[in-house]
Scaffold this motif. Structure first.
Motif: not given
Length: 415
Positions: A349-351, A389-390, A394
């Motif tokens: 996750s890149l959040k 956004t993540d 994705r």
């Protein structure tokens, strides 16, 4: 007591070998299997016969251990164990009378104490007197011709964590290529992937191939070391070599496996192993992910992050002699109390990266060239800069991850 007898039965009666996919794979005898996950190293009957009369080299580190209740060396004495009662592969082979002529060590060294990427000199194992040949001495991408001619079979046994930028598989592939060139056999003693069957993240664009990414696979690849070896040969990513994989027993990719030994100095906990995929991209930014603290890969921060009550100060520690932002108070987030099931579910996750990027407001100055080597493509940085956004990122990598899953299925040893 029952488990001990069952394990001894498994060791005594062993397994049969057959050809499957890329290389040979050993099939355990279900009637002789005790409960609980057993790593490939414990199935001695499956690989001892391959080593008798051979000059043996080992690619191993501090994770190459297992419990072998009741096992004895050629002297009849119990095998040497650590404080937890585990036997190291090198001691097992040496005390069982095999001619072990060399130990090859990967990143972090044979004892697993060196910093990430630190140069480690070759040395001698104090217990056995066997020479240790470092593959991370700053010079050796593969052993010399003289060294390659000094052994007949290479045994590989290291605990991986299931991510493309974790380097143990790269050392294995380099040795496989070298063995192919010299007609040497390779035996991989498999271990579980603690990140299970997760296949997530962009597939590596090979123009970003580096020491932290060697194959066109996603960030989380859902493979064990044995399966990576099979896939690398099968897909032509590694030179075809005489490969045998000794699988784990009582294991599937859905099995939750807690590592008995830290795989490297900055992955000291199961939580850090689960969060590694989401926090390691910070290595390609100005943000600290906790190297030089008690919670590497469980926290992140920067001196200029705003509105954060959690603080930490990176210091020189074992395994992180000069960590990023050393001596500076960082404000950030503490994930060290995140429930393990939530940490395990995080995946790639890149959040967290997106959160810190938006807070700092540095634009391109947030990133370093290492970022592309870690995420594996150039478009992730572009999307973050554009405010994606993540979930949007994705959605872009998911089709290529799905395509990889279909190819990966041909090489799986476990459901």
């Amino acid at each position: 007591m029952r488990r001990g007898r069952a394990l001894l039965a498994a060791l005594l009666f062993g397994s049969a070998a057959f050809a499957q996919g890329s290389g040979r794979t050993v099939v355990p005898d279900p009637a002789a299997e005790p409960a609980g996950v057993l790593v490939g190293m414990t199935d001695t009957a499956a690989y001892f016969s391959l080593l008798r009369g051979q000059r043996v080299a080992v690619l191993a580190n501090q994770t190459s251990v297992a419990e072998l209740p009741g096992a004895k060396g050629t002297s009849g004495r119990a095998l040497s164990t650590d404080a937890a009662g585990r036997v190291h592969l090198v001691d097992l082979l040496h005390e069982s009378g095999f001619d072990v002529v060399a130990i090859f060590s990967p990143e972090h060294g044979f004892r697993g104490t060196a910093d990430a990427g630190e140069k480690v000199s070759s040395s001698v194992d104090s217990r056995t007197g066997i020479p240790i040949r470092s593959l991370y001495d700053g010079r050796t991408l593969r052993p010399s011709d003289e060294t390659m001619r000094s052994f007949d079979v290479l045994v590989v046994d290291m605990q991986d964590v299931g991510l493309r930028f974790y380097t143990y598989y790269i050392s294995m592939l380099r040795m496989m290529d070298a063995c192919a060139g010299f007609g040497r056999c390779v035996v991989v003693l498999d271990r579980p992937n603690p990140n299970g069957d997760k296949v997530e993240g962009p597939v590596l664009d090979m123009k970003y191939k580096s020491g932290v990414g060697a194959l066109p696979i996603p960030v989380l690849h859902g493979l064990t070391m044995g399966e990576i070896a099979r896939m690398a040969v099968g897909e032509g990513w590694a030179a075809p070599c005489d490969l045998t994989v000794v699988p784990c027993r009582n294991y599937t990719h859905a099995t939750e496996y807690v590592l008995p030994v830290a795989p490297s100095p900055n992955l000291p906990t199961q939580r850090s192993i689960y969060l590694y995929a989401a926090l390691c991209p910070f290595e390609g930014t100005v943000v600290s992910l906790g190297r030089g603290t008690e919670h590497p890969f469980e926290i992140y921060g920067h001196p200029d992050l705003k509105g954060r009550t959690f603080t930490f100060t990176p210091r020189s520690t074992a395994g992180a002699k000069h960590p990023p932002l050393e001596g500076r108070t960082c404000r950030g987030e503490d994930l060290s109390r995140l429930p393990l099931d939530e940490a395990r579910a995080t995946g790639f996750s890149l959040k967290y990266v997106i959160d810190a990027f938006a807070d700092l407001g540095l634009g391109e100055g947030f990133f370093t060239p290492m970022f592309e080597k870690l995420v594996g493509v150039g478009w992730v940085r572009e999307m973050i800069l554009a405010g994606a956004t993540d979930a949007e990122i994705r959605a872009r990598w998911e089709p290529e991850a799905e395509a990889f899953r279909r190819v990966r299925a041909k090489y799986l040893l476990y459901e």
